[in-house]
Design a protein around this motif. Structure first.
Motif, PDB file in Angstrom:
ATOM      1  N   GLY A  33      -3.364  -4.221   0.907  1.00 48.34           N
ATOM      2  CA  GLY A  33      -3.123  -2.833   1.279  1.00 48.34           C
ATOM      3  C   GLY A  33      -4.246  -2.192   2.067  1.00 48.34           C
ATOM      4  O   GLY A  33      -4.238  -0.971   2.283  1.00 48.34           O
ATOM      5  N   SER A  34      -5.199  -3.003   2.534  1.00 50.78           N
ATOM      6  CA  SER A  34      -6.350  -2.435   3.242  1.00 50.78           C
ATOM      7  C   SER A  34      -6.098  -2.236   4.733  1.00 50.78           C
ATOM      8  O   SER A  34      -6.938  -1.680   5.433  1.00 50.78           O
ATOM      9  N   GLY A  35      -4.950  -2.707   5.243  1.00 50.56           N
ATOM     10  CA  GLY A  35      -4.612  -2.510   6.647  1.00 50.56           C
ATOM     11  C   GLY A  35      -4.796  -3.730   7.521  1.00 50.56           C
ATOM     12  O   GLY A  35      -4.636  -3.666   8.746  1.00 50.56           O
ATOM     13  N   LYS A  36      -5.102  -4.887   6.915  1.00 47.88           N
ATOM     14  CA  LYS A  36      -5.389  -6.105   7.682  1.00 47.88           C
ATOM     15  C   LYS A  36      -4.197  -6.523   8.544  1.00 47.88           C
ATOM     16  O   LYS A  36      -4.338  -6.762   9.740  1.00 47.88           O
ATOM     17  N   SER A  37      -3.036  -6.625   7.914  1.00 42.47           N
ATOM     18  CA  SER A  37      -1.855  -7.077   8.648  1.00 42.47           C
ATOM     19  C   SER A  37      -1.451  -6.070   9.716  1.00 42.47           C
ATOM     20  O   SER A  37      -1.061  -6.450  10.832  1.00 42.47           O
ATOM     21  N   ASP A  78     -11.141  -2.070   4.368  1.00 39.15           N
ATOM     22  CA  ASP A  78     -10.768  -1.406   3.117  1.00 39.15           C
ATOM     23  C   ASP A  78     -10.248  -0.021   3.458  1.00 39.15           C
ATOM     24  O   ASP A  78     -10.838   0.694   4.276  1.00 39.15           O
ATOM     25  N   GLN A  79      -9.109   0.328   2.862  1.00 37.67           N
ATOM     26  CA  GLN A  79      -8.485   1.638   3.056  1.00 37.67           C
ATOM     27  C   GLN A  79      -8.325   1.978   4.542  1.00 37.67           C
ATOM     28  O   GLN A  79      -8.580   3.101   4.972  1.00 37.67           O
ATOM     29  N   GLY A  80      -7.888   0.970   5.306  1.00 36.57           N
ATOM     30  CA  GLY A  80      -7.589   1.191   6.713  1.00 36.57           C
ATOM     31  C   GLY A  80      -8.778   1.189   7.643  1.00 36.57           C
ATOM     32  O   GLY A  80      -8.608   1.329   8.861  1.00 36.57           O
ATOM     33  N   GLN A  81      -9.971   1.007   7.115  1.00 36.87           N
ATOM     34  CA  GLN A  81     -11.170   1.061   7.944  1.00 36.87           C
ATOM     35  C   GLN A  81     -11.855  -0.297   8.033  1.00 36.87           C
ATOM     36  O   GLN A  81     -11.879  -1.057   7.057  1.00 36.87           O
ATOM     37  N   LYS A  85       5.043   9.431   7.686  1.00 39.86           N
ATOM     38  CA  LYS A  85       4.718  10.704   8.331  1.00 39.86           C
ATOM     39  C   LYS A  85       3.247  11.075   8.170  1.00 39.86           C
ATOM     40  O   LYS A  85       2.900  12.237   7.928  1.00 39.86           O
ATOM     41  N   GLY A  86       2.415  10.066   8.306  1.00 38.29           N
ATOM     42  CA  GLY A  86       0.977  10.300   8.290  1.00 38.29           C
ATOM     43  C   GLY A  86       0.331  10.252   6.928  1.00 38.29           C
ATOM     44  O   GLY A  86      -0.900  10.332   6.820  1.00 38.29           O
ATOM     45  N   LYS A  87       1.127  10.083   5.870  1.00 38.43           N
ATOM     46  CA  LYS A  87       0.555  10.083   4.519  1.00 38.43           C
ATOM     47  C   LYS A  87      -0.207   8.798   4.216  1.00 38.43           C
ATOM     48  O   LYS A  87      -1.172   8.805   3.453  1.00 38.43           O
ATOM     49  N   ILE A  88       0.252   7.674   4.790  1.00 39.32           N
ATOM     50  CA  ILE A  88      -0.424   6.392   4.576  1.00 39.32           C
ATOM     51  C   ILE A  88      -1.167   6.024   5.846  1.00 39.32           C
ATOM     52  O   ILE A  88      -0.560   5.695   6.873  1.00 39.32           O
ATOM     53  N   LYS A  89      -2.476   6.082   5.799  1.00 34.51           N
ATOM     54  CA  LYS A  89      -3.296   5.778   6.974  1.00 34.51           C
ATOM     55  C   LYS A  89      -3.663   4.293   6.921  1.00 34.51           C
ATOM     56  O   LYS A  89      -4.674   3.908   6.343  1.00 34.51           O
ATOM     57  N   ALA A  90      -2.819   3.477   7.548  1.00 36.43           N
ATOM     58  CA  ALA A  90      -2.961   2.021   7.445  1.00 36.43           C
ATOM     59  C   ALA A  90      -4.168   1.506   8.225  1.00 36.43           C
ATOM     60  O   ALA A  90      -4.860   0.597   7.770  1.00 36.43           O
ATOM     61  N   VAL A  91      -4.388   2.053   9.412  1.00 36.81           N
ATOM     62  CA  VAL A  91      -5.541   1.689  10.235  1.00 36.81           C
ATOM     63  C   VAL A  91      -6.178   2.964  10.749  1.00 36.81           C
ATOM     64  O   VAL A  91      -5.492   3.822  11.315  1.00 36.81           O
ATOM     65  N   GLN A  92      -7.480   3.091  10.548  1.00 33.72           N
ATOM     66  CA  GLN A  92      -8.179   4.318  10.933  1.00 33.72           C
ATOM     67  C   GLN A  92      -9.300   4.010  11.923  1.00 33.72           C
ATOM     68  O   GLN A  92     -10.277   3.347  11.578  1.00 33.72           O
ATOM     69  N   HIS A  93      -9.124   4.456  13.149  1.00 38.29           N
ATOM     70  CA  HIS A  93     -10.172   4.422  14.182  1.00 38.29           C
ATOM     71  C   HIS A  93     -10.815   3.035  14.298  1.00 38.29           C
ATOM     72  O   HIS A  93     -12.032   2.882  14.228  1.00 38.29           O
ATOM     73  N   ALA A  94      -9.970   2.031  14.499  1.00 32.14           N
ATOM     74  CA  ALA A  94     -10.450   0.650  14.568  1.00 32.14           C
ATOM     75  C   ALA A  94     -10.973   0.316  15.954  1.00 32.14           C
ATOM     76  O   ALA A  94     -10.266   0.464  16.962  1.00 32.14           O
TER      77      ALA A  94
END
Length: 245
Positions: free
Chosen positions: A39-43, A213-216, A13-22
């Motif tokens: 956990g950086s959002g690669k997959s 890193d961290q979805g970015q 519900k939006g708490k885990i931002k897996a990918v941010q503005h890629a």
């Protein structure tokens, strides 16, 4: 060949931002390696390319055609232009190796069964497993399973192959046999997007390297730029931990 514009994906519900503005582009014939900590959002990033994950927002284009995530069933031909190789193989255990390779082309692409079998045999020879076509996945080593998975992805005759950490589930002695197949694909000119922890492969084979890193997406550059001249402190810290520079 692939273009992502401002793609975002979150979980819980939006708490885990897996990918941010890629924002992300792949040209035909490129080998893109996506690196970064667990956990950086690669997959999640590459799973958004073919609809395995549905982005919350943003746009994805495949060879200039937009992927409409609310109409994925209508876009199977577009999605099938991309093959996907999973971390844990995802072979059907109750089917022989040959049947694993021919199922998709026959059922999803409506190929002639005889043609599908001949292509499957040629691909198994290409990955060095022509003698395993009547075996079942449980009879194969991890490296052999992943090579079968690569052959299965190639059986749909894709223009792009997406790899989600293809060696991370393998014992160390089996990693080389899978990387050798991937290297051969790269040399053949196939477009590859590879999420990987194999820094040596990324340095030697990639056209460009993407650091997340961290979805970015924090840095994108040639292997020389990313590995030898990292711009951000976060990338320098990551590299110092994984390759001891």
């Amino acid at each position: 060949m692939i273009k992502m514009i401002d793609v975002c994906k979150s979980f819980a519900k939006g708490k885990i931002k897996a990918v941010q503005h890629a924002d992300f582009e792949v040209k035909r014939g490129e080998v893109i390696c996506v690196i970064g900590p667990s956990g950086s959002g690669k997959s999640t990033l590459i799973r958004c390319i073919n609809g395995l994950e549905i982005p919350d927002s943003g746009e994805v284009y495949i060879d200039g055609q937009q992927l409409h995530f609310d109409k994925l069933k209508d876009q199977i031909p577009l999605i099938m232009r991309m093959g996907f190789v999973f971390q844990h193989f995802n072979l059907f255990p109750h089917m022989t190796v040959l049947d694993n390779l021919t199922l998709g082309p026959i059922q999803a692409q409506k190929k002639d069964p005889k043609t599908a079998v001949e292509l499957a045999k040629a691909l198994l020879k290409r990955v060095g497993l022509e003698d395993k076509m009547e075996s079942y996945p449980a009879q194969l080593s991890g490296g052999q399973k992943q090579r079968v998975a690569i052959a299965r992805a190639l059986a749909q005759e894709p223009e792009v192959l997406l790899f989600d950490e293809p060696t991370s589930a393998l014992d160390p002695e089996m990693i080389g046999e899978v990387l050798d197949v991937m290297l051969e694909l790269a040399k053949s000119g196939m477009t590859l997007v590879v999420v990987t922890h194999e820094m040596g492969f990324a340095r030697e084979v990639a056209t460009r390297v993407v650091f997340m890193d961290q979805g970015q997406i924090l840095e994108v550059g040639t292997p020389g730029e990313v590995f030898d001249h990292p711009r951000s402190e976060r990338l320098r810290d990551f590299l110092s931990r994984v390759i001891h520079i």
